[in-house]
Design a protein around this motif. Structure first.
Motif, short mmCIF file in Angstrom:
data_model
loop_
_atom_site.label_atom_id
_atom_site.label_comp_id
_atom_site.label_asym_id
_atom_site.label_seq_id
_atom_site.Cartn_x
_atom_site.Cartn_y
_atom_site.Cartn_z
N PRO A 191 -9.37 2.04 -3.50
CA PRO A 191 -9.58 3.34 -2.84
C PRO A 191 -8.28 4.04 -2.47
O PRO A 191 -8.28 5.21 -2.12
CB PRO A 191 -10.38 2.96 -1.58
CG PRO A 191 -9.94 1.57 -1.27
CD PRO A 191 -9.71 0.91 -2.60
N TYR A 192 -7.16 3.32 -2.55
CA TYR A 192 -5.84 3.92 -2.32
C TYR A 192 -4.84 3.19 -3.21
O TYR A 192 -5.11 2.11 -3.74
CB TYR A 192 -5.44 3.84 -0.84
CG TYR A 192 -5.54 2.45 -0.25
CD1 TYR A 192 -4.52 1.50 -0.40
CD2 TYR A 192 -6.67 2.06 0.47
CE1 TYR A 192 -4.62 0.22 0.13
CE2 TYR A 192 -6.78 0.78 1.01
CZ TYR A 192 -5.75 -0.13 0.84
OH TYR A 192 -5.86 -1.38 1.36
N ARG A 199 -10.14 7.49 2.46
CA ARG A 199 -9.44 6.39 1.78
C ARG A 199 -8.22 5.92 2.56
O ARG A 199 -7.89 4.74 2.57
CB ARG A 199 -9.05 6.80 0.36
CG ARG A 199 -8.16 8.03 0.29
CD ARG A 199 -7.78 8.34 -1.13
NE ARG A 199 -7.13 9.64 -1.26
CZ ARG A 199 -6.45 10.03 -2.32
NH1 ARG A 199 -6.34 9.20 -3.36
NH2 ARG A 199 -5.91 11.22 -2.37
N TYR A 200 -7.55 6.87 3.24
CA TYR A 200 -6.38 6.48 4.00
C TYR A 200 -6.75 5.90 5.36
O TYR A 200 -5.97 5.14 5.95
CB TYR A 200 -5.41 7.65 4.12
CG TYR A 200 -4.80 8.00 2.78
CD1 TYR A 200 -4.13 7.04 2.04
CD2 TYR A 200 -4.92 9.27 2.24
CE1 TYR A 200 -3.59 7.32 0.80
CE2 TYR A 200 -4.39 9.57 0.99
CZ TYR A 200 -3.73 8.60 0.28
OH TYR A 200 -3.21 8.87 -0.96
N MET A 226 -5.20 2.41 6.50
CA MET A 226 -4.58 2.17 7.80
C MET A 226 -5.27 1.04 8.55
O MET A 226 -4.62 0.21 9.19
CB MET A 226 -4.61 3.46 8.63
CG MET A 226 -3.69 4.54 8.13
SD MET A 226 -1.94 4.00 8.09
CE MET A 226 -1.24 5.26 7.01
N ASN A 227 -6.59 0.99 8.48
CA ASN A 227 -7.31 -0.09 9.16
C ASN A 227 -6.96 -1.44 8.56
O ASN A 227 -6.83 -2.44 9.27
CB ASN A 227 -8.82 0.15 9.10
CG ASN A 227 -9.27 1.24 10.06
OD1 ASN A 227 -8.81 1.29 11.20
ND2 ASN A 227 -10.16 2.11 9.62
N PRO A 270 0.85 -1.20 0.00
CA PRO A 270 0.00 0.00 0.00
C PRO A 270 0.89 1.25 0.00
O PRO A 270 1.94 1.26 0.66
CB PRO A 270 -0.79 -0.12 1.31
CG PRO A 270 -0.70 -1.55 1.69
CD PRO A 270 0.63 -2.02 1.20
N LEU A 271 0.48 2.28 -0.72
CA LEU A 271 1.32 3.46 -0.88
C LEU A 271 0.62 4.72 -0.39
O LEU A 271 -0.57 4.91 -0.60
CB LEU A 271 1.71 3.62 -2.35
CG LEU A 271 2.50 2.46 -2.96
CD1 LEU A 271 2.68 2.67 -4.46
CD2 LEU A 271 3.85 2.30 -2.27
#
Length: 214
Positions: A103-104, A36-37, A41-42, A13-14
């Motif tokens: 979403p990310y 989205r972040y 993170m979750n 993930p970026l």
């Protein structure tokens, strides 16, 4: 954190960030508020707690291709869903391709390491450390403040080069160039040039200040 040598390429993930360059060993606190972040993170917190940090190029307004992996070492969930996280820079990587953008961002990345030096870099690291101490001493004198280097300043040439790179505040483009170098000697020599130029500038200002105050 150790990265298995057998895993040369993986999905990561970026998190693109404007004017932020993360180096190995550097703590990076983040306030996560975009939806989205929060999702990212979750998801990360339920897995290995790792994601990649990429500086957004201020001219092209695009994420750099080389960044640094961050590991979440501490986090706090806020009542409205936001998160405060403390991360620590781990290993550098290069984005080979993007797996998805929503979403990310998730990228296919390759882990990077500096090439094995052809000679002992101890003398060069000592030279850079001396320049660094001179810059700190002159800065303290000009600002009339007590400024000291940490007691645990790295002695390893590679770790020292990372430490100096991440402490070049306000110079994200230069920091990104240093991060992308895959040669410890080249990185240290570039930092020696920067510190030498800074020392000369500070020395001239110090002489001027002493002259005007005498």
């Amino acid at each position: 954190m150790a990265f298995p040598s057998s895993i040369a390429v993986c999905e990561l993930p970026l998190f693109p960030l404007g004017d932020v360059v993360l180096f190995p060993g550097q703590p990076l606190p983040l306030h996560i508020f975009e939806y989205r972040y929060r999702i990212m993170m979750n998801t990360i917190l339920d897995s290995d707690r790792r994601f990649g940090v990429l500086m957004v190029d201020p001219v092209r307004e695009e994420p750099a291709r080389i960044g640094c992996c961050a590991e979440i070492v501490k986090y706090q969930r806020l009542p409205d869903g936001r998160l405060r996280v403390l991360t620590l820079g781990q290993q550098r990587f290069q984005v080979l391709d993007y797996v998805r953008e929503k979403p990310y961002y998730v990228g296919l990345v390759e882990w990077l390491e500096d090439a094995t030096p052809a000679q002992d870099l101890g003398p060069l690291a000592d030279e850079v450390s001396t320049l660094l101490k001179d810059v700190v001493r002159l800065s303290a004198k000009l600002m009339e403040q007590d400024i000291e280097l940490p007691d645990d300043l790295p002695t390893s040439p590679t770790e020292l080069s990372y430490w100096i790179g991440r402490n070049l505040s306000g110079a994200s483009v230069e920091q990104q160039m240093l991060l992308e170098m895959l040669d410890t000697e080249a990185r240290l020599r570039r930092e020696a040039d920067i510190l030498s130029s800074t020392r000369n500038h500070l020395a001239a200002k110090t002489v001027l200040k002493d002259t005007l105050s005498s």
